[in-house]
Write an enzyme that holds these catalytic residues in place. Structure first.
Site, mmCIF file in Angstrom:
data_model
loop_
_atom_site.group_PDB
_atom_site.id
_atom_site.type_symbol
_atom_site.label_atom_id
_atom_site.label_comp_id
_atom_site.label_asym_id
_atom_site.label_seq_id
_atom_site.Cartn_x
_atom_site.Cartn_y
_atom_site.Cartn_z
ATOM 1 N N ASN A 1 26.081 -13.213 -10.579
ATOM 2 C CA ASN A 1 24.952 -12.677 -11.357
ATOM 3 C C ASN A 1 24.560 -11.269 -10.884
ATOM 4 O O ASN A 1 23.482 -10.789 -11.222
ATOM 5 C CB ASN A 1 23.745 -13.625 -11.262
ATOM 6 C CG ASN A 1 23.261 -13.809 -9.822
ATOM 7 O OD1 ASN A 1 23.790 -13.184 -8.905
ATOM 8 N ND2 ASN A 1 22.271 -14.662 -9.633
ATOM 9 N N GLU B 1 18.570 -11.619 -5.539
ATOM 10 C CA GLU B 1 18.821 -12.137 -6.879
ATOM 11 C C GLU B 1 18.314 -11.140 -7.929
ATOM 12 O O GLU B 1 17.521 -10.237 -7.606
ATOM 13 C CB GLU B 1 18.102 -13.485 -7.040
ATOM 14 C CG GLU B 1 18.629 -14.579 -6.110
ATOM 15 C CD GLU B 1 19.944 -15.196 -6.575
ATOM 16 O OE1 GLU B 1 20.826 -14.474 -7.084
ATOM 17 O OE2 GLU B 1 20.087 -16.414 -6.415
ATOM 18 N N ASP C 1 22.398 -12.317 5.265
ATOM 19 C CA ASP C 1 21.556 -13.330 4.625
ATOM 20 C C ASP C 1 21.838 -14.702 5.218
ATOM 21 O O ASP C 1 22.789 -14.878 5.988
ATOM 22 C CB ASP C 1 21.758 -13.342 3.096
ATOM 23 C CG ASP C 1 23.209 -13.532 2.665
ATOM 24 O OD1 ASP C 1 24.069 -13.757 3.527
ATOM 25 O OD2 ASP C 1 23.483 -13.452 1.463
ATOM 26 N N HIS D 1 24.151 -10.355 -7.691
ATOM 27 C CA HIS D 1 23.363 -10.273 -6.462
ATOM 28 C C HIS D 1 24.165 -9.675 -5.318
ATOM 29 O O HIS D 1 25.397 -9.719 -5.297
ATOM 30 C CB HIS D 1 22.718 -11.617 -6.095
ATOM 31 C CG HIS D 1 23.613 -12.672 -5.541
ATOM 32 N ND1 HIS D 1 23.409 -14.012 -5.780
ATOM 33 C CD2 HIS D 1 24.689 -12.608 -4.730
ATOM 34 C CE1 HIS D 1 24.317 -14.716 -5.136
ATOM 35 N NE2 HIS D 1 25.100 -13.888 -4.497
#
Ligand code: GLP
Length: 254
Positions: free
Chosen positions: A148, A155, A79, A150
């Site tokens: 969270n 996400e 990423d 991810h």
């Protein structure tokens, strides 16, 4: 090689190796080393963040000691930020170069770089996926775990079929990412990431998790429902996940 670690079968296809924080980098480096022993030109996906730093330090140490050969490794990216073009200092490409690739003598042209130029990005994302295929697919995909849930920049809400694409980052992620850079206000609000589907196609997956702050989300990812609301839980769809967790991160696994 790391010794004295406990490997547990947590769920079908999910193996967890729980190590002391001192052994974390070495256990992760063993994954890379075993892959390269089996296939010296393996295609390996490398994550950024604080989690993999001990891995990169250990790989560099082993290389310096003549214990590992990185000369044929084919690195690919997981990423980056949308807009992090060229030598922009706030880019995962340049972060990886600084922390690992440059000191390892891996020249930039050998790295399959995540596209980040907003101009023509959708087409570039498709080209990125083709590049993975042209390399024969990813042999080992290493991942960190977001607070969270991810993986990469997938996400919450990212479906299991998602491919490499632009994604809007959540506030939690932008805030968590601020620590990587000197000027927090400059952290971009959009990322470009391999999709969950792209990641699931890797022949093996190493999920690296350390620190007490990740204990709750690691438990949810491994034992909670398999849902796009927790993208890391979708890793359980494939039977080839090797989790390396330090004792703090594993403290809620029971
Ligand atoms: C970041 C990155 C991920 C990384 C994760 C965990 O947002 N996009 O690739 O794995 O969050 O980061 P850290 O290891 O610093 O906790």
């Amino acid at each position: 090689m790391t010794t004295g670690v406990l490997t547990r079968q947590l769920a079908p296809g999910v193996e967890a190796q729980i190590v002391s924080s001192a052994d974390f980098g070495s256990a992760a480096a063993d994954l890379v080393q075993n892959q390269l022993s089996a296939k010296p030109n393996a295609v390996i996906g490398f994550p950024t963040g604080n989690t993999p730093l001990p891995l990169y330090h250990e790989l560099l140490r082993r290389q310096k000691a003549g214990q590992i050969d990185l000369s044929r490794l084919q690195p690919v990216m997981l990423d980056d930020y949308l807009g992090a073009v060229g030598d922009n200092p706030i880019s995962f490409f340049n972060w990886l170069r600084r922390e690992f690739f440059d000191p390892a003598g891996i020249v930039a042209s050998r790295i399959w770089r995540m596209p980040t130029d907003p101009d023509g990005i959708d087409q570039a994302c498709r080209r990125y996926e083709r590049g993975l295929m042209e390399r024969g697919g990813v042999d080992l995909q290493l991942l960190g775990l977001g607070l969270n849930g991810h993986i990469g920049f997938n996400e919450p809400g990212s479906p299991a079929e998602s491919r490499t694409r632009v994604i809007k980052l959540t506030e939690t992620t932008t805030a968590a990412n601020a620590v990587y850079w000197p000027d927090a206000s400059k952290v971009p609000h959009s990322g470009v990431t391999m999709g969950v589907g792209t990641i699931l196609e890797a022949r093996s997956i190493g999920l690296l998790v350390n620190g007490a702050a990740k204990a709750g989300i690691l438990r949810t990812a491994l034992f909670g429902p398999m849902t796009p609301a927790v993208p890391a839980s979708l890793l359980r769809k494939v039977h080839k996940i090797h989790v390396i967790a330090d004792e703090a991160a594993a403290s809620k696994l029971g």
